[in-house]
Scaffold this motif. Structure first.
Motif, mmCIF file in Angstrom:
data_model
loop_
_atom_site.group_PDB
_atom_site.id
_atom_site.type_symbol
_atom_site.label_atom_id
_atom_site.label_comp_id
_atom_site.label_asym_id
_atom_site.label_seq_id
_atom_site.Cartn_x
_atom_site.Cartn_y
_atom_site.Cartn_z
ATOM 1 N N ALA A 78 61.369 16.832 60.271
ATOM 2 C CA ALA A 78 60.089 16.611 60.928
ATOM 3 C C ALA A 78 60.231 15.795 62.204
ATOM 4 O O ALA A 78 59.559 16.070 63.204
ATOM 5 N N VAL A 79 61.093 14.789 62.178
ATOM 6 C CA VAL A 79 61.333 13.980 63.381
ATOM 7 C C VAL A 79 61.887 14.865 64.498
ATOM 8 O O VAL A 79 61.441 14.792 65.657
ATOM 9 N N TYR A 80 62.825 15.723 64.151
ATOM 10 C CA TYR A 80 63.405 16.626 65.140
ATOM 11 C C TYR A 80 62.351 17.585 65.692
ATOM 12 O O TYR A 80 62.260 17.800 66.914
ATOM 13 N N ALA A 81 61.532 18.153 64.794
ATOM 14 C CA ALA A 81 60.497 19.086 65.230
ATOM 15 C C ALA A 81 59.501 18.389 66.154
ATOM 16 O O ALA A 81 59.081 18.954 67.173
ATOM 17 N N GLY A 82 59.131 17.154 65.819
ATOM 18 C CA GLY A 82 58.214 16.410 66.672
ATOM 19 C C GLY A 82 58.796 16.131 68.043
ATOM 20 O O GLY A 82 58.095 16.179 69.062
ATOM 21 N N ARG A 83 60.090 15.858 68.067
ATOM 22 C CA ARG A 83 60.761 15.632 69.352
ATOM 23 C C ARG A 83 60.845 16.923 70.156
ATOM 24 O O ARG A 83 60.654 16.917 71.379
ATOM 25 N N ARG A 84 61.125 18.028 69.482
ATOM 26 C CA ARG A 84 61.190 19.316 70.172
ATOM 27 C C ARG A 84 59.814 19.694 70.735
ATOM 28 O O ARG A 84 59.719 20.293 71.806
ATOM 29 N N ALA A 85 58.766 19.340 69.988
ATOM 30 C CA ALA A 85 57.416 19.636 70.457
ATOM 31 C C ALA A 85 56.946 18.633 71.511
ATOM 32 O O ALA A 85 55.925 18.848 72.148
ATOM 33 N N ASP A 86 57.680 17.535 71.653
ATOM 34 C CA ASP A 86 57.348 16.492 72.624
ATOM 35 C C ASP A 86 55.966 15.887 72.345
ATOM 36 O O ASP A 86 55.115 15.763 73.233
ATOM 37 N N ILE A 87 55.744 15.505 71.085
ATOM 38 C CA ILE A 87 54.480 14.881 70.706
ATOM 39 C C ILE A 87 54.429 13.458 71.261
ATOM 40 O O ILE A 87 55.372 12.691 71.096
ATOM 41 N N GLU A 124 50.796 29.698 80.330
ATOM 42 C CA GLU A 124 52.023 28.900 80.437
ATOM 43 C C GLU A 124 52.234 28.004 79.221
ATOM 44 O O GLU A 124 52.560 26.813 79.332
ATOM 45 N N ILE A 125 52.074 28.571 78.045
ATOM 46 C CA ILE A 125 52.326 27.834 76.810
ATOM 47 C C ILE A 125 53.826 27.869 76.524
ATOM 48 O O ILE A 125 54.452 28.934 76.529
ATOM 49 N N GLU A 126 54.397 26.716 76.282
ATOM 50 C CA GLU A 126 55.820 26.620 75.961
ATOM 51 C C GLU A 126 56.025 26.852 74.469
ATOM 52 O O GLU A 126 55.336 26.255 73.644
ATOM 53 N N ILE A 127 56.983 27.699 74.134
ATOM 54 C CA ILE A 127 57.311 27.969 72.736
ATOM 55 C C ILE A 127 58.773 27.587 72.509
ATOM 56 O O ILE A 127 59.677 28.122 73.156
ATOM 57 N N THR A 128 58.984 26.651 71.623
ATOM 58 C CA THR A 128 60.334 26.221 71.295
ATOM 59 C C THR A 128 60.547 26.344 69.792
ATOM 60 O O THR A 128 59.627 26.715 69.060
ATOM 61 N N THR A 129 61.741 26.072 69.335
ATOM 62 C CA THR A 129 62.065 26.233 67.916
ATOM 63 C C THR A 129 62.820 25.012 67.411
ATOM 64 O O THR A 129 63.370 24.232 68.191
ATOM 65 N N ALA A 130 62.828 24.874 66.101
ATOM 66 C CA ALA A 130 63.587 23.787 65.474
ATOM 67 C C ALA A 130 64.288 24.331 64.243
ATOM 68 O O ALA A 130 63.687 25.029 63.427
#
Length: 218
Positions: free
Chosen positions: A13-22, A146-152
């Protein structure tokens, strides 16, 4: 013991939050109130999300109830008759507008589609859940706004942060533990887990104190 066992999913979850740049003040949507979705809720709030909404199927009420205990702003139980536009409207009503960030933890095509439709212009979506190999998404909508889509996938040196926020008392992961079983009851433990009756199932390798199942006897 419970907190130690939950550090691995919390690191995801920490990684996903960082990838999402919350960041501080963000409005965040989480699809899926399973173990990963719920730890993503914990991580998102720890990272500064001020308004959060979590979605799951209507019959997963016990999971949505745990999200409420964790302090989510609002929950949405998805009904068979709900359209994508219905869900987007309900999300916006809870958040007071479109989401800044989305963590899609269900891996479902509908979840990914609604993620795109419920996100603000130039927002960011992180796909965390694994689902079907191929999906159909409203990519013109995503591109035009221009929605950014990333993955974790798992985590990347995020254990130290997960350990620190638990050890310091900054977050509480214990509400995710729904069941305790002794080793001789392992078959029932796996049945409960496979049927989705709990959140996190703990199997203890040594006898427990019958008066306090979270403490161990000698």
């Amino acid at each position: 013991m419970e907190e130690g066992a939950l550090l691995e999913p919390l690191a995801v979850a920490v990684y996903a939050g960082r990838r999402a740049d919350i960041r501080l003040g963000h409005k965040v949507v989480i699809f899926g109130a399973g173990p990963i979705g719920l730890v993503c809720l914990i991580a998102a709030k720890a990272m500064g999300a001020t308004r959060t909404v979590i979605l799951d199927l209507e019959h997963a009420k016990h999971r949505l109830d745990v999200a409420k205990k964790l302090g989510v702003t609002g929950v949405i139980g998805i009904r068979k008759e709900d359209t994508e536009d219905d869900l987007v409207k309900r999300i916006h009503e809870i958040l007071g507008g479109p989401a800044d960030r989305v963590l899609e933890c269900s891996g479902s095509q509908p979840g990914m589609r609604v993620s795109i439709k419920s996100t603000r212009n130039a927002g960011r979506i992180c796909l965390v859940g694994l689902g079907n190999k191929d999906v159909q998404l409203p990519m013109v909508d995503a591109i035009s706004r221009e929605i950014e889509i990333t993955t974790a996938m798992r985590y990347n040196h995020d254990y130290p942060a997960a350990l620190e926020i638990v050890a310091s008392g900054y977050v509480d992961v214990k509400p995710l533990v729904s069941h305790h079983f002794d080793l001789q009851d392992v078959h029932e433990a796996f049945r409960v887990a496979s049927q989705g009756e709990g959140i996190k199932i703990m199997i203890h390798l040594v006898p427990r104190d019958t008066n306090n199942p979270t403490k161990f006897t000698n």
